[in-house]
Design an enzyme around this catalytic site. Sequence first.
Site, mmCIF file in Angstrom:
data_model
loop_
_atom_site.group_PDB
_atom_site.id
_atom_site.type_symbol
_atom_site.label_atom_id
_atom_site.label_comp_id
_atom_site.label_asym_id
_atom_site.label_seq_id
_atom_site.Cartn_x
_atom_site.Cartn_y
_atom_site.Cartn_z
ATOM 1 N N HIS A 199 5.272 28.266 -0.749
ATOM 2 C CA HIS A 199 5.861 29.184 -1.811
ATOM 3 C C HIS A 199 6.609 28.430 -2.781
ATOM 4 O O HIS A 199 6.261 29.015 -3.985
ATOM 5 C CB HIS A 199 6.947 29.973 -0.800
ATOM 6 N N GLU A 200 7.662 27.496 -2.487
ATOM 7 C CA GLU A 200 8.157 26.942 -3.685
ATOM 8 C C GLU A 200 7.366 26.300 -4.432
ATOM 9 O O GLU A 200 7.447 25.989 -5.695
ATOM 10 C CB GLU A 200 9.424 26.049 -2.919
ATOM 11 N N HIS A 252 5.778 28.594 -7.206
ATOM 12 C CA HIS A 252 6.495 28.486 -8.454
ATOM 13 C C HIS A 252 6.622 27.236 -9.161
ATOM 14 O O HIS A 252 6.425 27.119 -10.442
ATOM 15 C CB HIS A 252 8.172 28.355 -7.919
ATOM 16 N N HIS A 287 3.668 27.002 -11.425
ATOM 17 C CA HIS A 287 3.701 28.026 -12.411
ATOM 18 C C HIS A 287 4.645 27.212 -13.428
ATOM 19 O O HIS A 287 4.233 27.443 -14.762
ATOM 20 C CB HIS A 287 4.702 29.272 -11.927
HETATM 21 ZN ZN LIG Z 1 10.277 32.349 -4.632
#
Ligand SMILES: [Zn+2]
Length: 722
Positions: free
Chosen positions: A506-507, A510, A513
């Site tokens: 998940h992290e 990010h 991105h």
């Molecule tokens: Zn998040």
Amino acid sequence: MKTAKKGITILLKTGILIAAALPQTQSNAAGSQPNAQFGPSNPFYAPSTLPLQAPPFDKIKDSDYQPAIEAGMAQQREEVRAIAENPDPPTFENTLVALEKSGQLFNRVNLVFNAVTGANLSPELEKLQEIEAPKLAAHRDAIFLDSKLFHRVESIYNQRESLKLDPESSRLVEYYYRAFVHAGANLSETEKAELKKLNEEESTLSAAFSNKLLAATKAAAYVTTDKNALAGLSDARLKGAAQAAKDRKVEGFVIPLQNTTQQPDLASLSQRATRQTIFENSWNRAERSGPNDTRDTVARMAQLRAQKAKLLGFPSYAAWKLQDQMAKTPDAAVKFMDALVPGSTAKAVSEGKDIQALMDAQKGGFTLQPWDWDFYAQQVRKAKYDLDEDQIKPYFELSSVLENGVFYAANQLYGITFKERHDIPVYHPDVRVFDVFDADGTQIALWYCDYFKRDNKNGGAWMDVFVNQSKLLGTLPVVYNVANFTKPAAGQPALLGFREVTTMFHEFGHGLHGMFANTMYPVLSGSQVARDFVEFPSQFNENWASYPAVFSHYARHYKTGAAMPAELVAKVKKAAKFNGGYALREVVAAAELDMQWHTLPADAPLEKVDDFEIQALKSKNLFLSTVPPRYRSSYFAHIWQDEYAAGYYAYLWAEMLDHAAFRWFDEHGGMTRANGDRFRQMILSRGNTEELGKMYSGWMGGEPSIEPMLKFRGLVPEESGK
Ligand SMILES: [Zn+2]
């Protein structure tokens, strides 16, 4: 489940414009002479000479921050004044590009300050944070409420059609115009003064909330000298608890609290009394009437925010806040959440029945309580899937998950590679640093990870940057991930649960991105997008954790290197959906709670926090004592401390986007470089350079549908119990 930035995930920075005019007369609360102390010996004085301008943590001392922050604000104030008072007519270059170039010293120090106060707080920095918080708010206001500056921006906005700007520059014009209006640039001078006061009080209260909560969480740790009370914990966890006690210089064992309502060890602790105490410590952590009770703080913040919204011409804070989000209105967000209530409730109730049946079969003689849920759910899971965490953890060793899982997936999709380096200074010995290279070998980013829990670290997991990517400024991204995984005792491997594995993916989503950012203007770069979009790349990246080709590559026994046996893999995947009713419902409850706090009208009285909370949940059919919200109002850091006020629904909204996107991959051949490159080019590299709904549908070839999410969650209409 999803993790929180400083609370969940990502703190959205409007860094570039946070600085500005500190009234000259305002005294420095620490009693120092900021500018007098600031010179070339300060490590923030000039851009770092380290690769990609990485922060020189070997040179940075706590005492360097304040003079650099103050000088950075003063410098940006001068830069912004020069833009506002430029005698030449406003142009895109002399106004907006100039604004994007302003505040570089301030950003340099502020991004590092945010990182260190979030992940490695010291008492000195904690004090400084409280001192600076209202000044930062005042500085932001000084820019966005500067009427001369606003008139220049407005004039460019009004002639934008005739300027023939490229799409990203057009987006920048709209971005600034909306940001000024959003901040209250259209208000009268009296109203602006009132708004400034409200903003300052809000930011002071928010900083106070943050520090109270950190202290409250630390103080509410479970401490015992009775080893029997911890029956059920694995040897590794017992060692960890003994180490935590040692670190705090107390006898026995310490189980520190995680930031969520439920605590991971409740799944294994067999003494019911211990579970109850830990749960109650968690539930009441910030409601103990002492100096760390946050209730008055949050009640006042909700009131302030409603008043602020009214001043800006909106019926509620949520209505004001959601204008630039993908959902656009509180009604749209609430309608979306309401659709999740019946299905998730029915599922959670049926999960609770299974648990009660198991407790009854064991002649427990008691009724299910929230502190029993995870303990018995584990047993139900074991009975249903014959799986326990201790059986699978040896296959999820942190470094293997990182290098053979997280990095591997990114390599397969995007062609990027990673190389650890040990010559870049870090703020704590647990932090690791990697070079990130594109498929052709050029460096695109630096990536740091700081995975283990510390008492001076905020709860949850998050991503942010030390340096923003910008072609205008010639900078490449320097990105970091932070989490709170249990640190193994010395010499032991860090073994994770599947949920923590998912957090890493998940992290890192990010992180991608941020690392793929390829935009001209720093303020539109990377993950600086609407909250209900920002969780899309991260949640989307979670999908690869269980993707067969990736899973089989990283899930290997840390001692033997053996792949996880196929039947165990099948169980892990099946079990990952187990307890899904609880998991979804606790998030929906927190999200609706957030929305209710932030749809209060300006004339609402100061609420009694506990009464309000119960009423809010009941009104949405979300009050269920066995399934409490994932965060209670008094420790809901996302909405009082971070930027998720009226935005916690965004996790669920983005989940809709992520499942629809994963289905697209599925229908187009799955994990291929072609699919990855297209996703990178059309979404991950583009930051906020286009209206996000359009960006998404442009990539997808249509609007996102909620159906893949409902299906994934097992909530398709015919199953939702209507
Ligand atoms: Zn998040």
